[in-house]
Scaffold this motif. Structure first.
Motif, PDB file in Angstrom:
ATOM      1  N   ALA A 189     -21.489   6.162  11.341  1.00 22.28           N
ATOM      2  CA  ALA A 189     -21.931   4.782  11.105  1.00 22.28           C
ATOM      3  C   ALA A 189     -21.392   4.260   9.785  1.00 22.28           C
ATOM      4  O   ALA A 189     -21.178   3.062   9.619  1.00 22.28           O
ATOM      5  CB  ALA A 189     -23.456   4.713  11.121  1.00 22.28           C
ATOM      6  N   THR A 190     -21.163   5.170   8.830  1.00 23.81           N
ATOM      7  CA  THR A 190     -20.651   4.788   7.509  1.00 23.81           C
ATOM      8  C   THR A 190     -19.478   5.704   7.153  1.00 23.81           C
ATOM      9  O   THR A 190     -19.228   6.705   7.822  1.00 23.81           O
ATOM     10  CB  THR A 190     -21.748   4.914   6.442  1.00 23.81           C
ATOM     11  N   MET A 191     -18.768   5.353   6.075  1.00 21.29           N
ATOM     12  CA  MET A 191     -17.630   6.166   5.650  1.00 21.29           C
ATOM     13  C   MET A 191     -17.775   6.526   4.169  1.00 21.29           C
ATOM     14  O   MET A 191     -17.048   6.035   3.312  1.00 21.29           O
ATOM     15  CB  MET A 191     -16.319   5.406   5.905  1.00 21.29           C
ATOM     16  N   PRO A 192     -18.732   7.410   3.848  1.00 21.08           N
ATOM     17  CA  PRO A 192     -18.850   7.855   2.461  1.00 21.08           C
ATOM     18  C   PRO A 192     -17.670   8.744   2.080  1.00 21.08           C
ATOM     19  O   PRO A 192     -16.875   9.156   2.940  1.00 21.08           O
ATOM     20  CB  PRO A 192     -20.164   8.650   2.458  1.00 21.08           C
ATOM     21  N   ALA A 193     -17.557   9.049   0.785  1.00 23.60           N
ATOM     22  CA  ALA A 193     -16.413   9.816   0.288  1.00 23.60           C
ATOM     23  C   ALA A 193     -16.291  11.171   0.978  1.00 23.60           C
ATOM     24  O   ALA A 193     -15.187  11.640   1.266  1.00 23.60           O
ATOM     25  CB  ALA A 193     -16.540   9.996  -1.223  1.00 23.60           C
ATOM     26  N   GLN A 194     -17.426  11.810   1.271  1.00 22.34           N
ATOM     27  CA  GLN A 194     -17.391  13.138   1.894  1.00 22.34           C
ATOM     28  C   GLN A 194     -16.800  13.078   3.304  1.00 22.34           C
ATOM     29  O   GLN A 194     -16.045  13.964   3.717  1.00 22.34           O
ATOM     30  CB  GLN A 194     -18.812  13.710   1.934  1.00 22.34           C
ATOM     31  N   ILE A 195     -17.125  12.013   4.054  1.00 19.14           N
ATOM     32  CA  ILE A 195     -16.562  11.846   5.396  1.00 19.14           C
ATOM     33  C   ILE A 195     -15.069  11.545   5.293  1.00 19.14           C
ATOM     34  O   ILE A 195     -14.251  12.055   6.066  1.00 19.14           O
ATOM     35  CB  ILE A 195     -17.271  10.711   6.151  1.00 19.14           C
ATOM     36  N   ARG A 196     -14.690  10.720   4.334  1.00 16.59           N
ATOM     37  CA  ARG A 196     -13.283  10.388   4.129  1.00 16.59           C
ATOM     38  C   ARG A 196     -12.479  11.647   3.818  1.00 16.59           C
ATOM     39  O   ARG A 196     -11.378  11.847   4.352  1.00 16.59           O
ATOM     40  CB  ARG A 196     -13.157   9.374   2.991  1.00 16.59           C
ATOM     41  N   ARG A 197     -13.034  12.512   2.962  1.00 21.82           N
ATOM     42  CA  ARG A 197     -12.336  13.755   2.600  1.00 21.82           C
ATOM     43  C   ARG A 197     -12.208  14.662   3.821  1.00 21.82           C
ATOM     44  O   ARG A 197     -11.154  15.272   4.055  1.00 21.82           O
ATOM     45  CB  ARG A 197     -13.115  14.473   1.494  1.00 21.82           C
ATOM     46  N   LEU A 198     -13.282  14.743   4.622  1.00 20.18           N
ATOM     47  CA  LEU A 198     -13.268  15.569   5.835  1.00 20.18           C
ATOM     48  C   LEU A 198     -12.191  15.078   6.799  1.00 20.18           C
ATOM     49  O   LEU A 198     -11.458  15.868   7.397  1.00 20.18           O
ATOM     50  CB  LEU A 198     -14.647  15.502   6.498  1.00 20.18           C
ATOM     51  N   SER A 199     -12.088  13.761   6.929  1.00 20.97           N
ATOM     52  CA  SER A 199     -11.098  13.164   7.824  1.00 20.97           C
ATOM     53  C   SER A 199      -9.678  13.503   7.378  1.00 20.97           C
ATOM     54  O   SER A 199      -8.828  13.882   8.201  1.00 20.97           O
ATOM     55  CB  SER A 199     -11.298  11.654   7.880  1.00 20.97           C
ATOM     56  N   LYS A 200      -9.406  13.366   6.082  1.00 21.38           N
ATOM     57  CA  LYS A 200      -8.060  13.643   5.578  1.00 21.38           C
ATOM     58  C   LYS A 200      -7.691  15.123   5.719  1.00 21.38           C
ATOM     59  O   LYS A 200      -6.525  15.467   5.940  1.00 21.38           O
ATOM     60  CB  LYS A 200      -7.963  13.221   4.114  1.00 21.38           C
ATOM     61  N   LYS A 201      -8.686  15.979   5.596  1.00 19.59           N
ATOM     62  CA  LYS A 201      -8.410  17.420   5.622  1.00 19.59           C
ATOM     63  C   LYS A 201      -8.194  17.963   7.034  1.00 19.59           C
ATOM     64  O   LYS A 201      -7.335  18.833   7.251  1.00 19.59           O
ATOM     65  CB  LYS A 201      -9.565  18.170   4.939  1.00 19.59           C
ATOM     66  N   TYR A 202      -8.951  17.453   8.004  1.00 25.11           N
ATOM     67  CA  TYR A 202      -8.947  18.089   9.324  1.00 25.11           C
ATOM     68  C   TYR A 202      -8.390  17.227  10.455  1.00 25.11           C
ATOM     69  O   TYR A 202      -8.198  17.719  11.568  1.00 25.11           O
ATOM     70  CB  TYR A 202     -10.379  18.523   9.694  1.00 25.11           C
ATOM     71  N   LEU A 203      -8.126  15.932  10.234  1.00 27.85           N
ATOM     72  CA  LEU A 203      -7.568  15.084  11.280  1.00 27.85           C
ATOM     73  C   LEU A 203      -6.109  14.777  10.994  1.00 27.85           C
ATOM     74  O   LEU A 203      -5.716  14.643   9.824  1.00 27.85           O
ATOM     75  CB  LEU A 203      -8.360  13.773  11.409  1.00 27.85           C
ATOM     76  N   ARG A 204      -5.312  14.664  12.030  1.00 29.58           N
ATOM     77  CA  ARG A 204      -3.883  14.401  11.879  1.00 29.58           C
ATOM     78  C   ARG A 204      -3.588  12.929  12.130  1.00 29.58           C
ATOM     79  O   ARG A 204      -3.722  12.453  13.252  1.00 29.58           O
ATOM     80  CB  ARG A 204      -3.082  15.258  12.867  1.00 29.58           C
ATOM     81  N   ASP A 205      -3.199  12.230  11.081  1.00 32.30           N
ATOM     82  CA  ASP A 205      -2.824  10.824  11.177  1.00 32.30           C
ATOM     83  C   ASP A 205      -3.773  10.054  12.093  1.00 32.30           C
ATOM     84  O   ASP A 205      -3.365   9.460  13.097  1.00 32.30           O
ATOM     85  CB  ASP A 205      -1.389  10.707  11.709  1.00 32.30           C
ATOM     86  N   PRO A 206      -5.081  10.052  11.783  1.00 31.09           N
ATOM     87  CA  PRO A 206      -6.041   9.440  12.717  1.00 31.09           C
ATOM     88  C   PRO A 206      -5.957   7.918  12.737  1.00 31.09           C
ATOM     89  O   PRO A 206      -5.646   7.279  11.730  1.00 31.09           O
ATOM     90  CB  PRO A 206      -7.392   9.891  12.163  1.00 31.09           C
ATOM     91  N   GLU A 207      -6.237   7.365  13.892  1.00 30.50           N
ATOM     92  CA  GLU A 207      -6.400   5.918  14.041  1.00 30.50           C
ATOM     93  C   GLU A 207      -7.863   5.594  13.735  1.00 30.50           C
ATOM     94  O   GLU A 207      -8.780   6.188  14.308  1.00 30.50           O
ATOM     95  CB  GLU A 207      -6.059   5.480  15.459  1.00 30.50           C
TER      96      GLU A 207
END
Length: 594
Positions: free
Chosen positions: A195-213
């Motif tokens: 529902a939100t994009m806090p810094a911890q979620i942003r870091r998780l996304s950059k670390k484990y997702l590949r070029d996400p949309e």
């Protein structure tokens, strides 16, 4: 890359999204017509194999957004090891997601979906895993348990979904989530919904997702201004009696009562008929000709109450419907808007009443947030209100009968004969006729017995003042305003327990929210936790088998025994030096167990 999922995207139909034939057939059977914004934007990307970050509130249809493409891409002939894993913060959400997968897989023979969560025995889960499953839906703590025991093999995983990721991290599952992610294959597709994009979620996304949309859905769900929205706090066993009283007091023409399951439609309709109301049920199993006949009866006023499921009520348009009752509050805010939209048609006003159990407060807040409206709390009609309505209805019946002059004239002669023959006052004859008409059912309700009020002694600060009270000696939550009480659990510092583990385990097992927790004081052999004073029976039952660090918590109300002040909560919400759990330190084990 970021995409804004605007309403224009929903002009597409499910036929245009590229879903597998069996999945598309199930979608149409469920009555889905057009995809929601998050579904229209996300499904094509996931079908292409892209990683996705979806920013969407609860109730926007995101479960179908990831479940439909996963099922479309599954190898249904290979169930040796799980191909898809969905992580959810609570067992309730895990079960909802699992049930959704099963509905969407109705025409995919042999597809197996397994829910994995705490509070359920390991036996059935182990049996299912040995037999083979395609999709596992679970909470992080129990998934971690299976990984540590070697009973869950993720080596062939192709799809991974983090559902309500921000709530998962808020509940203290961050370390578990990262450990699970690290234990999955490098080549996999990942979808993260939050529902939100806090810094911890942003870091998780950059670390484990590949070029996400990144797909962002702006809240646009609104309810009509001509519909009055109310809610009633009620326990599950009280629902039938509460609905009966509302039906007696509310001035309604036609009504739809929404329930979650097909069986409940028949059960509730039967109970209402037994109480003298004109009610019928429609659900997905009702033949089309019966459905049409029932709806026509509602239109021509030969039927007053329709008990229905969401699917059965799709496309229903009856101007006579003045009230909608959410007997079971929907878990999807779009479903809520769809339900109450059955009233207030053609410019008329309408009323929507939702029953909310103590464990469902979070659904009420989600609806208010998504619809940008405030539901007004109503109170259960009192015995006096019900009796006043019954007497008024009795008066109206007499008035209406007096208008039928020919029939009244006939019975006047009958009564006059009786009065002359037996020398009985006319008013006594009228009273006797009312008794005959009423039968064994009493006209008025009996007054409710007074229930003794139990007074809890509030705890006091060292200066003698009540701590955390509302001025009347009752402690209340700072976040929700609800009455709070102190509970004792049988795990403490020697069990290497931390506050985040307590919150994660109790919230997950007991269906509580983070806002339901007050102060937590960890002692050597036990801990004190502030929780709502009115914990529901089902919450107590769920927490009976809850473990933290492998030990049963044995939750019970704290009696405030002497000698427990050292290390207790301070007035400022922190802890005394006797308890150092407010100081940041490295976690000592994998996190909360569900």
């Amino acid at each position: 890359m970021s995409t804004d999922a605007t309403p224009a995207l929903t002009d597409a139909s499910f036929d245009d999204l590229g879903l597998a034939a069996g999945v598309l057939e199930a979608v149409k059977e469920l009555g889905y017509e057009t995809p929601s914004a998050i579904q229209a934007a996300t499904i094509p990307l996931l079908l292409e194999g892209r990683d996705v970050v979806g920013l969407a509130q609860t109730g926007t249809g995101k479960t179908a957004a990831f479940a439909l493409p996963i099922l479309s891409n599954l190898d249904v002939y290979d169930a040796a090891k799980p191909q898809a894993l969905v992580l959810a913060p609570t067992r309730e959400l895990a079960l909802q997601v699992c049930e959704a997968f099963e509905r969407y897989a109705a025409h995919l023979p042999g597809v197996r979906i397994l829910p994995v969560y705490g509070g359920q025995g390991y036996g059935p889960q182990l049996t299912a895993l040995r037999r083979g499953v395609h999709v596992v839906v679970g909470t992080p703590g129990r998934i971690m348990d299976h990984l540590e025991k070697g009973t869950l093999d993720l080596s062939q995983l192709r799809f991974l979904v983090l559902d309500e990721a921000d709530e998962m991290l808020n509940m203290g599952f961050a370390e578990d989530v990262e450990t699970i992610l690290a234990d999955t294959p490098e080549e996999k597709q990942v979808a993260l919904f939050s529902a939100t994009m806090p810094a911890q979620i942003r870091r998780l996304s950059k670390k484990y997702l590949r070029d996400p949309e990144e797909i962002q859905v702006k809240g646009k769900t609104q309810t009509a201004a001509n519909i009055t929205q109310r809610y009633l706090m009620v326990s599950y066993p009280q629902k039938v009696d509460a609905l009966t009283r509302i039906l007696e007091v509310e001035n309604f023409e036609g009504m739809i009562v929404f329930v979650r399951t097909k069986n409940e439609t028949e059960t509730l309709a039967e109970k209402l008929r037994a109480r003298g109301f004109s009610a019928a049920a429609i659900n997905g199993d009702v033949p089309q000709n019966v459905r049409e006949r029932t709806v026509n009866q509602l239109k021509d006023a030969s039927l007053d109450i329709l008990v229905a499921t969401d699917v059965a009520a799709r496309g229903l348009d009856v101007e006579r419907i003045s009230h909608v009752v959410n007997y079971d509050i929907p878990t999807d805010t779009e479903a809520y808007v769809h339900r109450i939209g059955r009233t207030g048609r053609a410019g008329r006003t309408g009323d929507a009443i939702s029953f909310v159990t103590p464990r469902e407060r979070y659904l009420l807040r989600a609806i208010e947030k998504a619809t940008r409206s405030t539901l007004q709390q109503m109170h259960l009609p009192s015995v006096d209100e019900v009796n006043a309505t019954r007497l008024s209805r009795f008066d109206d019946g007499i008035t209406a009968a007096l208008a039928e002059t020919e029939r009244v004239e006939f019975f006047r002669d009958v009564v006059r004969h009786y009065v002359e023959e037996y020398d009985v006052p006319e008013v006594d004859v009228a009273a006797a006729l009312a008794v005959v008409l009423q039968g064994e059912e009493p006209l008025l309700l009996e007054p409710e017995p007074e229930r003794p009020v139990r007074e809890d002694r509030p705890r006091r600060d060292r200066d003698g003042r009540d701590r955390g009270t509302d001025g009347r000696g009752e402690r209340r939550s700072r976040d929700t305003g609800q009455p709070m009480a102190t509970y004792k659990i049988s795990v403490g510092r020697r069990h290497k327990v931390e506050p985040r583990q307590i919150v994660g385990a109790i919230a997950n097992e007991g269906g509580l929210r983070r806002a339901d927790f007050g102060n937590i004081s960890i002692r050597p052999d036990f801990s004190l936790v502030e929780l709502p004073a009115d914990l529901a029976p089902e919450t107590w039952a769920a927490l009976e088998s809850t473990r933290i660090s492998g030990k049963l918590i044995e939750l019970r109300r704290d009696q405030g025994a002497p000698g427990r002040r050292s290390g207790g909560p301070r007035r400022d919400g922190g802890f005394d030096r006797g308890d150092r759990d407010d100081r940041p330190r490295k976690p000592r084990h994998k996190g909360p167990r569900d």
